[in-house]
Design an enzyme around this catalytic site. Structure first.
Site, mmCIF file in Angstrom:
data_model
loop_
_atom_site.group_PDB
_atom_site.id
_atom_site.type_symbol
_atom_site.label_atom_id
_atom_site.label_comp_id
_atom_site.label_asym_id
_atom_site.label_seq_id
_atom_site.Cartn_x
_atom_site.Cartn_y
_atom_site.Cartn_z
ATOM 1 N N PHE A 114 40.761 -39.574 25.490
ATOM 2 C CA PHE A 114 41.334 -39.605 24.141
ATOM 3 C C PHE A 114 42.829 -39.301 24.177
ATOM 4 C CE2 PHE A 114 37.780 -39.234 20.791
ATOM 5 C CZ PHE A 114 36.969 -40.115 21.500
ATOM 6 N N ASP A 122 38.025 -50.467 17.810
ATOM 7 C CA ASP A 122 37.561 -49.112 17.521
ATOM 8 C C ASP A 122 37.230 -49.017 16.035
ATOM 9 O OD1 ASP A 122 36.917 -46.491 17.953
ATOM 10 O OD2 ASP A 122 38.975 -45.758 18.039
ATOM 11 N N GLU A 152 26.707 -44.238 19.507
ATOM 12 C CA GLU A 152 26.798 -42.842 19.930
ATOM 13 C C GLU A 152 25.534 -42.044 19.658
ATOM 14 O OE1 GLU A 152 30.171 -39.359 20.060
ATOM 15 O OE2 GLU A 152 30.585 -41.394 19.385
ATOM 16 N N LYS A 186 26.854 -43.965 23.983
ATOM 17 C CA LYS A 186 28.042 -43.117 23.951
ATOM 18 C C LYS A 186 27.618 -41.650 23.877
ATOM 19 C CE LYS A 186 32.532 -43.582 21.653
ATOM 20 N NZ LYS A 186 33.176 -44.148 20.449
ATOM 21 N N THR A 190 32.400 -40.097 26.187
ATOM 22 C CA THR A 190 33.475 -39.969 25.212
ATOM 23 C C THR A 190 33.961 -38.520 25.100
ATOM 24 O OG1 THR A 190 34.088 -40.547 22.933
ATOM 25 C CG2 THR A 190 31.891 -39.645 23.255
#
Length: 319
Positions: free
Chosen positions: A177, A17, A95, A131, A155
């Site tokens: 998350f 990440d 993203e 993303k 996400t």
């Protein structure tokens, strides 16, 4: 005994990440995932200064043009992503601009554009995940992109209803998350005694169980961890995306790491959720945590997108 990181890799695909190339090379993950916040951090690293120079020279001819600034930021994310593909054997997540999170058509177009930018660098879409925030509009955008063979990572996911909608849309992967769910509950007075009582861990476990019971192919990738206890409590999850700091802790720990999740496990029965836009929006409305954390996450990513564009504007004046 091998490190907990090596043990984890034997049962879960480990994803870095980060946008830090040196960290990715050090921990040898299967995949890597980035977002505007991570790209902003990566842009401050000396090894990326040459990339930024090239992006600014080639794409930012008018530093006051918001369209060119957004385009340059996307190009930089692709340039960093392209470097990461040289270090991981699997996929890299890039993203879509968070400011598009409620515009289905714009997200579809941006996803296509990101793929095209990678392809001009010789990187096939099979190495990519686009993303997208798990808004209703984002999930609808992912449905279209997936039908075109463009795989998506949904996400900012905080609830089972979001996960169910993503699976029905055919999303390749979701990123629930963990840590941000914990943050919300702690802010509202909850103090879990251990990782098994962590509401973020419980949420991902429930989603994993739901997917396996109903034979969804969508990959569950736990994200946003606050400590190694959360990671260990989800050992065996399809994938886990982990920050360099926590990867380092796992690498240095040689304790035993038992598997906690497996497709063969016996799960408590969960009825299949019927998903349509009205039911989705109502379920989100009734879930204060998911609603607040989704909105907060979009705002934070959008703010870092603006900071990245500001950095590029300033860089432009010195190139």
């Amino acid at each position: 005994m091998s490190s907990k990181l090596d043990q984890l890799k034997s049962m879960t695909d480990v994803v870095a990440d980060t946008g830090d190339i040196e960290a990715i090379a050090r921990f040898a993950p299967q995949d890597a995932t980035t977002n505007p916040s991570l790209i902003l951090k990566a842009a401050a690293l000396p090894q990326y200064s040459g990339l930024i120079d090239d992006v600014v020279k080639n794409t930012l001819h008018d530093a006051d043009d918001p369209i060119q600034l957004q385009s340059a930021a996307t190009q930089l994310a692709v340039e960093i992503g392209a470097e990461i593909t040289k270090l991981v054997p699997g996929k890299v997540s890039t993203e879509v601009d968070a400011r598009l999170s409620f515009n289905t058509e714009a997200m579809i177009n941006e996803g296509r554009r990101i793929v095209q930018l990678y392809q001009t660098k010789g990187i096939d879409k099979s190495r990519l995940l686009i993303k997208i925030a798990s808004t209703w509009e984002g999930i609808e955008a992912a449905k279209v992109l997936e039908q075109e063979g463009i795989e998506c990572n949904l996400t900012l996911l905080f609830s089972l209803v979001q996960a169910a909608a993503c699976a029905e849309a055919g999303a390749t992967l979701i990123s629930p998350f963990v840590g941000r769910i914990l943050d919300w509950h702690v802010a509202h007075g909850a103090k879990p005694a251990n990782a098994n009582e962590d509401p973020g861990v419980q949420s991902v476990s429930a989603i994993y169980s739901y997917y396996k019971q109903h034979n969804y192919k969508t990959v569950v990738m736990g994200a946003s961890f606050r400590n190694c206890g959360e990671i260990e409590a989800l050992a065996g999850c399809d994938r886990l995306t982990i920050s360099p700091a926590l990867l380092s802790e796992l690498k240095e720990d040689n304790g035993d790491l038992p598997r906690r999740l497996s497709p063969e496990m016996s799960f408590a029965s969960q009825a299949k959720i019927s998903i349509n836009e009205i039911d989705f929006r109502w379920a989100m409305n009734e879930d204060a945590m998911a609603t607040e954390k989704l909105a907060e996450g979009i705002r934070a990513f959008a703010a870092d997108q603006v900071k990245l564009e500001t950095l590029l504007r300033g860089w432009n004046r010195h190139v």
